[in-house]
Enzyme design. Sequence first.
Site, PDB file in Angstrom:
ATOM      1  N   ASP A   9      45.843 -15.355 118.128  1.00 33.65           N
ATOM      2  CA  ASP A   9      46.769 -14.298 118.553  1.00 33.65           C
ATOM      3  C   ASP A   9      46.079 -13.060 119.092  1.00 33.65           C
ATOM      4  OD1 ASP A   9      45.906 -13.779 115.790  1.00 33.65           O
ATOM      5  OD2 ASP A   9      47.268 -12.068 115.910  1.00 33.65           O
ATOM      6  N   ASP A  37      41.192 -12.170 115.818  1.00 33.33           N
ATOM      7  CA  ASP A  37      40.847 -12.988 114.656  1.00 33.33           C
ATOM      8  C   ASP A  37      40.988 -14.470 115.032  1.00 33.33           C
ATOM      9  OD1 ASP A  37      43.514 -13.239 114.974  1.00 33.33           O
ATOM     10  OD2 ASP A  37      44.093 -12.468 113.017  1.00 33.33           O
ATOM     11  N   GLU A  71      42.183  -3.580 119.526  1.00 38.72           N
ATOM     12  CA  GLU A  71      42.374  -5.037 119.470  1.00 38.72           C
ATOM     13  C   GLU A  71      43.316  -5.506 120.579  1.00 38.72           C
ATOM     14  OE1 GLU A  71      43.831  -6.533 115.695  1.00 38.72           O
ATOM     15  OE2 GLU A  71      42.987  -8.517 116.093  1.00 38.72           O
ATOM     16  N   TYR A 118      52.459 -11.100 110.307  1.00 38.66           N
ATOM     17  CA  TYR A 118      53.600 -11.238 111.216  1.00 38.66           C
ATOM     18  C   TYR A 118      54.858 -11.501 110.405  1.00 38.66           C
ATOM     19  CZ  TYR A 118      50.318 -11.075 115.051  1.00 38.66           C
ATOM     20  OH  TYR A 118      49.362 -10.664 115.934  1.00 38.66           O
TER      21      TYR A 118
END
Length: 496
Positions: A85, A88, A476, A236
């Site tokens: 995603d 990571d 990120e 999430y």
Amino acid sequence: MARISGHFPAFSATTFLFLLLVVTHLRQCSGGGHDYHDALRKSILFFEGQRSGKLPPDQRVRWRRDSALHDGATAGVDLRGGYYDAGDNVKFGFPMAFTITMLSWSIIDFGRNMGGELGNAIKAVKWGTNYLLKATAKDGLVYVQVGDPLSDHNCWERPEDMDTSRMAYKIDANHPGSDVAGETAAALAAASIVFRSRDPAYSRLLLNRAVKVFEFADRHRGAYSSSLHYAVCPFYCDVNGYQDELLWGAAWLHKASRRREYREYIVKNEVVLRAGDTINEFGWDNKHAGINVLLSKEVLMGKADDLESFRINADGFICSVLPGFSHSQVQYSPGGLIFKAGGSNMQHVTSLSFLLLAYSNYLSHANHAVPCGDTAASPALLKRLARRQVDYILGDNPLRMSYMVGYGSHYPQRIHHRGSSLPSVASHPAHISCKEGSRYYLSPNPNPNILVGAVVGGPNSSDSFPDSRPFFQESEPTTYINAPLVGLLAYFSAHP
Ligand SMILES: *[C@@H]1O[C@H](CO)[C@@H](O)[C@H](O)[C@H]1NC(C)=O
């Protein structure tokens, strides 16, 4: 006309230079100084850097290698492939499905503006749908995540080295997840439209699967955050509830299948599933504004009077985003960027801008404007605002920096991304273990691997950007920042 042609001046070198200057100046003032097509190409290339599984021979991001080749093995199934995603190495199904939905919507509305990049955009969708087909292969269950997020986040490891738990998490009748299943159905249905004429057999496969997954989502209602709390929260976690994903899934199935049952479902469930709630948000958790904009297209084309309330909601959403209107609920930074508190702001920027642009096109075709109080917002105004956001991302901002890695001359160097910040397998073949990676994480040096096209979370509310790995909210990248941006860049590359 006659007068002009009668007195056409000699075209001197000075005149030419003057005209050139005027044209260049206008282009810069109108934001046309950006190479949107270059940015488009890069925004799609980014997805190759996020690939999990066995990489194909035509992989262009060469510093990445095969990874997670045993995903699904603990459950006796094949779950190789798909996308990480963000920075990571977990495959989170909820944002991955939303990413595929938005990439598909980008192609459906703006694919004709992509030129030679269309093929790459379609490949990016297919890399996701091939995985979603695996995750939904068995009736009555959906694999919604691979990888234990706590142990993964505790390490700074390349995906190619990853040795943390690759637990596969699933939802089923006793552990429902209408949110993630609804979004997965939306992704499969939207992608079926992308492949409808290009690969009819694949398109049918996607649509049939979407129908089944939606049925499962609707019949076994519940939030996956309750069923799988320890694995998906706070990463999430579905804070917003699963009702919106049921409407969203039905809206995409309606668009893809044209079966009356989905339209009836939408009309029947509109109030129960709270279509009008929190209309000024759109992202992996909250689909409300997207549902309203998507369904408005048909209303504006005069083909769906029973969906009129969705258009009213969409108008309300537009008024809530426009700066300087009394209805405005969305904040802007002093430099002009949409800003919502809570981290990774750029996801809001790209998804809200996408809706502005998509809606402005639907309005244009119907010759409509949005009434906001005593003014009217024209389609051209919505486009200007969307373009302003895109231009901010590409460098028209107080720091004069591009927030897309590899675009322009000044862009983030220390993004919060394991693969990008650790030496590549080619330059450092030996395994780098969980904690050995920390020194790369903490290093002040730029990342060795340029993740071209990655758009980061972006500046804080005062337009400052630390360019530092530990500031993950700012540094990120995520797949769902890029997915709507692909559509925006396609449109502006064709309408500079
Ligand atoms: C944004 O970042 C700058 C520089 O790090 C800092 O001085 C400022 O206080 C931050 N603004 C907010 C609102 O956090």
